[in-house]
Design a protein around this motif. Structure first.
Motif, mmCIF file in Angstrom:
data_model
loop_
_atom_site.group_PDB
_atom_site.id
_atom_site.type_symbol
_atom_site.label_atom_id
_atom_site.label_comp_id
_atom_site.label_asym_id
_atom_site.label_seq_id
_atom_site.Cartn_x
_atom_site.Cartn_y
_atom_site.Cartn_z
ATOM 1 N N ALA A 250 0.857 -1.194 0.000
ATOM 2 C CA ALA A 250 0.000 0.000 0.000
ATOM 3 C C ALA A 250 0.887 1.236 0.000
ATOM 4 C CB ALA A 250 -0.909 0.011 1.222
ATOM 5 N N GLU A 251 0.526 2.191 -0.840
ATOM 6 C CA GLU A 251 1.229 3.482 -0.898
ATOM 7 C C GLU A 251 0.183 4.559 -0.645
ATOM 8 O OE1 GLU A 251 4.193 4.367 -4.098
ATOM 9 O OE2 GLU A 251 2.644 5.828 -4.636
ATOM 10 N N LEU A 252 0.503 5.458 0.276
ATOM 11 C CA LEU A 252 -0.451 6.491 0.686
ATOM 12 C C LEU A 252 0.041 7.873 0.286
ATOM 13 C CD1 LEU A 252 -1.145 5.082 4.259
ATOM 14 C CD2 LEU A 252 -2.409 4.654 2.156
ATOM 15 N N PRO A 253 -0.875 8.844 0.218
ATOM 16 C CA PRO A 253 -0.446 10.213 -0.099
ATOM 17 C C PRO A 253 0.339 10.809 1.073
ATOM 18 C CG PRO A 253 -2.755 10.191 0.529
ATOM 19 C CD PRO A 253 -2.305 8.754 0.468
ATOM 20 N N GLU A 254 1.120 11.847 0.792
ATOM 21 C CA GLU A 254 1.891 12.508 1.852
ATOM 22 C C GLU A 254 1.005 13.439 2.655
ATOM 23 O OE1 GLU A 254 5.620 14.358 0.950
ATOM 24 O OE2 GLU A 254 5.986 12.968 -0.693
ATOM 25 N N LYS A 255 1.245 13.482 3.966
ATOM 26 C CA LYS A 255 0.545 14.448 4.816
ATOM 27 C C LYS A 255 0.853 15.845 4.300
ATOM 28 C CE LYS A 255 0.744 11.791 9.064
ATOM 29 N NZ LYS A 255 1.296 11.729 10.411
ATOM 30 N N GLY A 256 -0.172 16.682 4.286
ATOM 31 C CA GLY A 256 0.006 18.052 3.820
ATOM 32 C C GLY A 256 -0.227 18.226 2.334
ATOM 33 N N SER A 257 -0.313 17.119 1.592
ATOM 34 C CA SER A 257 -0.546 17.248 0.155
ATOM 35 C C SER A 257 -2.025 17.517 -0.114
ATOM 36 C CB SER A 257 -0.083 15.985 -0.583
ATOM 37 O OG SER A 257 -0.826 14.855 -0.177
ATOM 38 N N SER A 258 -2.285 18.171 -1.226
ATOM 39 C CA SER A 258 -3.659 18.443 -1.640
ATOM 40 C C SER A 258 -4.069 17.399 -2.663
ATOM 41 C CB SER A 258 -3.765 19.826 -2.268
ATOM 42 O OG SER A 258 -3.595 20.808 -1.274
ATOM 43 N N THR B 203 -2.308 9.772 7.685
ATOM 44 C CA THR B 203 -2.250 8.532 6.915
ATOM 45 C C THR B 203 -2.118 7.372 7.881
ATOM 46 O OG1 THR B 203 0.152 8.719 6.649
ATOM 47 C CG2 THR B 203 -1.214 9.618 4.870
ATOM 48 N N ASN B 204 -2.492 6.203 7.432
ATOM 49 C CA ASN B 204 -2.497 5.016 8.278
ATOM 50 C C ASN B 204 -1.236 4.188 8.021
ATOM 51 O OD1 ASN B 204 -3.119 2.794 9.816
ATOM 52 N ND2 ASN B 204 -5.110 2.431 8.883
ATOM 53 N N GLN B 205 -0.184 4.486 8.770
ATOM 54 C CA GLN B 205 1.090 3.796 8.594
ATOM 55 C C GLN B 205 0.967 2.291 8.852
ATOM 56 O OE1 GLN B 205 3.924 5.168 7.337
ATOM 57 N NE2 GLN B 205 4.867 3.139 7.403
ATOM 58 N N ALA B 206 0.014 1.882 9.667
ATOM 59 C CA ALA B 206 -0.149 0.458 9.997
ATOM 60 C C ALA B 206 -0.397 -0.394 8.754
ATOM 61 C CB ALA B 206 -1.290 0.282 10.995
ATOM 62 N N ILE B 207 -1.122 0.152 7.753
ATOM 63 C CA ILE B 207 -1.393 -0.645 6.553
ATOM 64 C C ILE B 207 -0.210 -0.640 5.583
ATOM 65 C CG2 ILE B 207 -3.888 -0.407 6.748
ATOM 66 C CD1 ILE B 207 -3.715 1.570 4.325
ATOM 67 N N VAL B 208 0.679 0.335 5.718
ATOM 68 C CA VAL B 208 1.911 0.330 4.930
ATOM 69 C C VAL B 208 2.849 -0.733 5.512
ATOM 70 C CG1 VAL B 208 3.941 1.676 4.240
ATOM 71 C CG2 VAL B 208 1.677 2.742 4.244
ATOM 72 N N ASP B 209 2.935 -0.772 6.847
ATOM 73 C CA ASP B 209 3.791 -1.739 7.529
ATOM 74 C C ASP B 209 3.294 -3.171 7.361
ATOM 75 O OD1 ASP B 209 5.262 0.439 8.373
ATOM 76 O OD2 ASP B 209 4.354 0.490 10.375
ATOM 77 N N ASP B 210 1.967 -3.362 7.330
ATOM 78 C CA ASP B 210 1.362 -4.685 7.203
ATOM 79 C C ASP B 210 0.122 -4.590 6.311
ATOM 80 O OD1 ASP B 210 0.363 -7.237 7.392
ATOM 81 O OD2 ASP B 210 0.025 -7.181 9.563
ATOM 82 N N PRO B 211 0.327 -4.629 4.969
ATOM 83 C CA PRO B 211 -0.794 -4.468 4.038
ATOM 84 C C PRO B 211 -1.902 -5.516 4.191
ATOM 85 C CG PRO B 211 1.300 -4.229 2.893
ATOM 86 C CD PRO B 211 1.608 -4.726 4.278
ATOM 87 N N SER B 212 -1.599 -6.661 4.800
ATOM 88 C CA SER B 212 -2.631 -7.690 4.962
ATOM 89 C C SER B 212 -3.769 -7.205 5.861
ATOM 90 C CB SER B 212 -2.035 -8.983 5.521
ATOM 91 O OG SER B 212 -1.642 -8.811 6.873
ATOM 92 N N LYS B 213 -3.508 -6.169 6.666
ATOM 93 C CA LYS B 213 -4.566 -5.596 7.515
ATOM 94 C C LYS B 213 -5.731 -5.082 6.665
ATOM 95 C CE LYS B 213 -1.499 -3.964 11.211
ATOM 96 N NZ LYS B 213 -1.960 -4.542 12.451
ATOM 97 N N ILE B 214 -5.442 -4.667 5.431
ATOM 98 C CA ILE B 214 -6.483 -4.139 4.550
ATOM 99 C C ILE B 214 -7.516 -5.225 4.255
ATOM 100 C CG2 ILE B 214 -6.988 -3.080 2.305
ATOM 101 C CD1 ILE B 214 -4.008 -2.024 2.429
ATOM 102 N N SER C 10 -10.572 -0.285 10.617
ATOM 103 C CA SER C 10 -9.215 0.009 11.098
ATOM 104 C C SER C 10 -8.183 0.124 9.979
ATOM 105 C CB SER C 10 -8.766 -1.035 12.122
ATOM 106 O OG SER C 10 -8.662 -2.315 11.515
ATOM 107 N N ALA C 11 -8.488 -0.404 8.796
ATOM 108 C CA ALA C 11 -7.538 -0.335 7.681
ATOM 109 C C ALA C 11 -7.837 0.837 6.742
ATOM 110 C CB ALA C 11 -7.531 -1.658 6.914
ATOM 111 N N TRP C 12 -8.249 1.964 7.340
ATOM 112 C CA TRP C 12 -8.449 3.183 6.543
ATOM 113 C C TRP C 12 -7.121 3.610 5.928
ATOM 114 C CZ3 TRP C 12 -5.715 7.416 8.414
ATOM 115 C CH2 TRP C 12 -5.273 7.326 9.736
#
Length: 126
Positions: free
Chosen positions: A38-46, A76-87, A94-96
């Motif tokens: 999972a790749e998420l947007p950066e905090k502060g980005s529009s 952002t939800n770092q937990a799903i980056v660390d463990d994508p299976s949570k999604i 919880s896997a927002w």
């Protein structure tokens, strides 16, 4: 209690004040299979409504994650980056993926409620 809305790209969004939490639906995870990245947007980005805000990859395919409304990424939800299976385990809670300070609350009006989304997802299933 906030109502959850859904997009045609299989994202869900829950509004709390002017902050929206966004993730992908259970239907999306069922179509994708086992999620491995999972790749998420950066905090502060529009981000702009219907724009790409991230990526999710499974053993079957890679898919963009879109944002159903415009706004600024505040978390952002770092937990799903660390463990994508949570999604796969809890996609609609919880896997927002990320939270936005929304720019235009009226954009929520273009999204589907749960019943409409369930009907849409059933009709678009392969």
């Amino acid at each position: 209690m906030s109502e959850v809305k859904y997009s045609k790209e299989h994202e869900w969004i829950k509004l709390d004040g002017d902050v929206a939490t966004i993730g992908i639906t259970k239907h999306a995870t069922e179509m994708l299979g086992d999620i491995v990245f999972a790749e998420l947007p950066e905090k502060g980005s529009s981000v702009e409504k219907d724009g790409t805000a991230g990526v999710v990859e499974s053993t079957k395919a890679a898919s963009d994650v879109y944002t159903p409304v415009s706004g600024e990424v505040v978390d952002t939800n770092q937990a799903i980056v660390d463990d994508p299976s949570k999604i796969n385990q809890d996609p609609e809670d919880s896997a927002w993926f990320f939270k936005l300070k929304i720019k235009d609350p009226s954009e929520m009006d273009t999204l589907m409620n749960k019943d409409d989304y369930d009907k849409f997802a059933k009709e678009t299933s392969v």
